[in-house]
Design a protein around this motif. Sequence first.
Motif, short mmCIF file in Angstrom:
data_model
loop_
_atom_site.label_atom_id
_atom_site.label_comp_id
_atom_site.label_asym_id
_atom_site.label_seq_id
_atom_site.Cartn_x
_atom_site.Cartn_y
_atom_site.Cartn_z
N THR A 290 -7.26 2.70 -6.43
CA THR A 290 -8.14 3.61 -5.69
C THR A 290 -8.48 3.03 -4.33
O THR A 290 -8.46 3.74 -3.31
CB THR A 290 -9.44 3.85 -6.49
N ARG A 291 -8.78 1.74 -4.27
CA ARG A 291 -9.12 1.11 -2.98
C ARG A 291 -7.92 1.12 -2.03
O ARG A 291 -8.07 1.35 -0.83
CB ARG A 291 -9.59 -0.33 -3.22
N ALA A 292 -6.72 0.87 -2.56
CA ALA A 292 -5.52 0.86 -1.71
C ALA A 292 -5.27 2.23 -1.11
O ALA A 292 -4.95 2.35 0.08
CB ALA A 292 -4.32 0.41 -2.53
N ALA B 137 -1.56 1.85 -11.90
CA ALA B 137 -2.14 0.51 -12.07
C ALA B 137 -1.37 -0.29 -13.11
O ALA B 137 -1.10 -1.47 -12.93
CB ALA B 137 -3.61 0.64 -12.46
N ARG B 138 -1.00 0.35 -14.22
CA ARG B 138 -0.25 -0.35 -15.27
C ARG B 138 1.13 -0.77 -14.77
O ARG B 138 1.57 -1.90 -15.01
CB ARG B 138 -0.11 0.55 -16.50
N GLU B 139 1.83 0.10 -14.05
CA GLU B 139 3.19 -0.22 -13.61
C GLU B 139 3.21 -1.27 -12.51
O GLU B 139 4.18 -2.04 -12.43
CB GLU B 139 3.88 1.06 -13.12
N LEU B 140 2.16 -1.32 -11.69
CA LEU B 140 2.13 -2.29 -10.59
C LEU B 140 1.27 -3.51 -10.92
O LEU B 140 1.07 -4.37 -10.05
CB LEU B 140 1.61 -1.63 -9.32
N ASP B 141 0.80 -3.59 -12.16
CA ASP B 141 -0.04 -4.70 -12.59
C ASP B 141 -1.27 -4.84 -11.70
O ASP B 141 -1.62 -5.91 -11.22
CB ASP B 141 0.76 -6.01 -12.60
N MET B 142 -1.93 -3.69 -11.49
CA MET B 142 -3.17 -3.64 -10.73
C MET B 142 -4.26 -3.04 -11.61
O MET B 142 -3.98 -2.54 -12.70
CB MET B 142 -3.00 -2.76 -9.47
N THR B 143 -5.47 -3.09 -11.13
CA THR B 143 -6.54 -2.38 -11.81
C THR B 143 -6.63 -0.97 -11.25
O THR B 143 -6.24 -0.74 -10.09
CB THR B 143 -7.89 -3.09 -11.61
N PRO B 144 -7.13 0.01 -12.03
CA PRO B 144 -7.31 1.36 -11.47
C PRO B 144 -8.17 1.35 -10.21
O PRO B 144 -7.91 2.08 -9.25
CB PRO B 144 -7.98 2.11 -12.61
N ALA C 102 0.83 -1.20 0.00
CA ALA C 102 0.00 0.00 0.00
C ALA C 102 0.87 1.25 0.00
O ALA C 102 0.58 2.22 -0.72
CB ALA C 102 -0.92 -0.01 1.23
N LEU C 103 1.95 1.25 0.79
CA LEU C 103 2.84 2.41 0.83
C LEU C 103 3.56 2.60 -0.49
O LEU C 103 3.75 3.73 -0.96
CB LEU C 103 3.86 2.24 1.97
N LYS C 104 3.96 1.48 -1.11
CA LYS C 104 4.62 1.56 -2.41
C LYS C 104 3.65 2.11 -3.46
O LYS C 104 4.04 2.93 -4.31
CB LYS C 104 5.11 0.17 -2.82
N THR C 105 2.40 1.69 -3.40
CA THR C 105 1.37 2.20 -4.32
C THR C 105 1.17 3.69 -4.11
O THR C 105 1.08 4.47 -5.07
CB THR C 105 0.05 1.44 -4.08
N PHE C 106 1.12 4.10 -2.86
CA PHE C 106 0.95 5.52 -2.55
C PHE C 106 2.11 6.35 -3.08
O PHE C 106 1.92 7.41 -3.69
CB PHE C 106 0.81 5.70 -1.04
N ALA D 104 1.85 15.18 1.02
CA ALA D 104 3.23 15.52 0.67
C ALA D 104 4.17 15.27 1.84
O ALA D 104 5.28 14.74 1.67
CB ALA D 104 3.30 16.97 0.22
N VAL D 105 3.73 15.63 3.06
CA VAL D 105 4.55 15.41 4.25
C VAL D 105 4.73 13.91 4.49
O VAL D 105 5.85 13.44 4.76
CB VAL D 105 3.90 16.08 5.48
N PHE D 106 3.66 13.16 4.35
CA PHE D 106 3.71 11.71 4.56
C PHE D 106 4.64 11.04 3.55
O PHE D 106 5.46 10.18 3.90
CB PHE D 106 2.30 11.12 4.47
N ALA D 107 4.54 11.46 2.30
CA ALA D 107 5.39 10.88 1.25
C ALA D 107 6.87 11.13 1.54
O ALA D 107 7.71 10.24 1.39
CB ALA D 107 5.01 11.46 -0.11
N ALA D 108 7.20 12.35 1.95
CA ALA D 108 8.60 12.69 2.24
C ALA D 108 9.14 11.89 3.42
O ALA D 108 10.31 11.48 3.44
CB ALA D 108 8.72 14.18 2.53
#
Length: 299
Positions: free
Chosen positions: A34-36, A23-30, A6-10, A63-67
């Motif tokens: 969205t659910r993650a 979704a394309r890069e992680l082989d997921m559906t859009p 989930a963090l990697k997706t974020f 942005a703060v969380f990502a950093a």
Amino acid sequence: MNDYKALKTFLLAAEKRNFAQVARELDMTPAGVTRAIAALEEDLGVQLFVRTTRQVSLTTDGAVFAAQIQPAVEALESARRDVKNAHKADQGRLRISAPTWLGKTVLPPILSGFRELYPKMCFEISLSDGLVNIVDDDYDLAIRISSAPSDKFTIWRKIRVVPRILVAAPGSRFAEMEHPNQLTPDDCLAYSGESRRETWQLSDGGSSMTISAGRAFSANNGEVLADMAADGTGVALLPGFHIAEHLRTGRLVHILKGWSPPDLWLTLYYPPYQALPPRIATFSKFFEEQIPSFMVMLD
């Protein structure tokens, strides 16, 4: 690893600002992306993205969380990659401890040849003449020229015998000795990984005797002992690779030829694995196959 995914997706969504591309890069559906993200927002209790029909952008909290999590996720990804590679035969890290002389002369061409076959392998080499604590010091394997280890838990693999002989300077009183009982502890230059005294066990095939060596001089380096013996300081008990040049030039001679000590062994030893990891087993096999090319140097 669900939280990690989930963090990697974020983080990828924070970079791409496009859920469909994520979704394309992680082989997921859009919808899966969205659910993650929605589940992560619910868990944190904050909104991470502002979504419109045209774009996705980070909120201030997002942005703060990502950093803050970027370094941790990258470190976790690196750790996952290292662990996975450790179980591959052709890639990963090998941390090796080797004796100084062997590490300078024999090991480099062997490592170069191995790297040609397995370019994804990487090495960390540490040179030391004393025995190491292979577990506490985090080595994958150690190469040693020594007697059998006292540690019963270490895996110890003999590669080949390394003989030793007694040597002294020609013209010295030691060169004329006919029996080792003529030697005193002050005459005998001791090799010790801790630079302490050494016990010599000598046999002529019928009788044997023990000599305490190193009362006057000991060292943890064979080249030092060879030079001291060549200067007439005393008698040294060393393998051929430490004394070959001195013997060739006549600075040392083989004395008491009828008496010899127990042989040393060129060995590989490992932490107490139930089974050797593939990368370690592959290198060990290659090392053993290459050693015959260097046998003259070891005799």
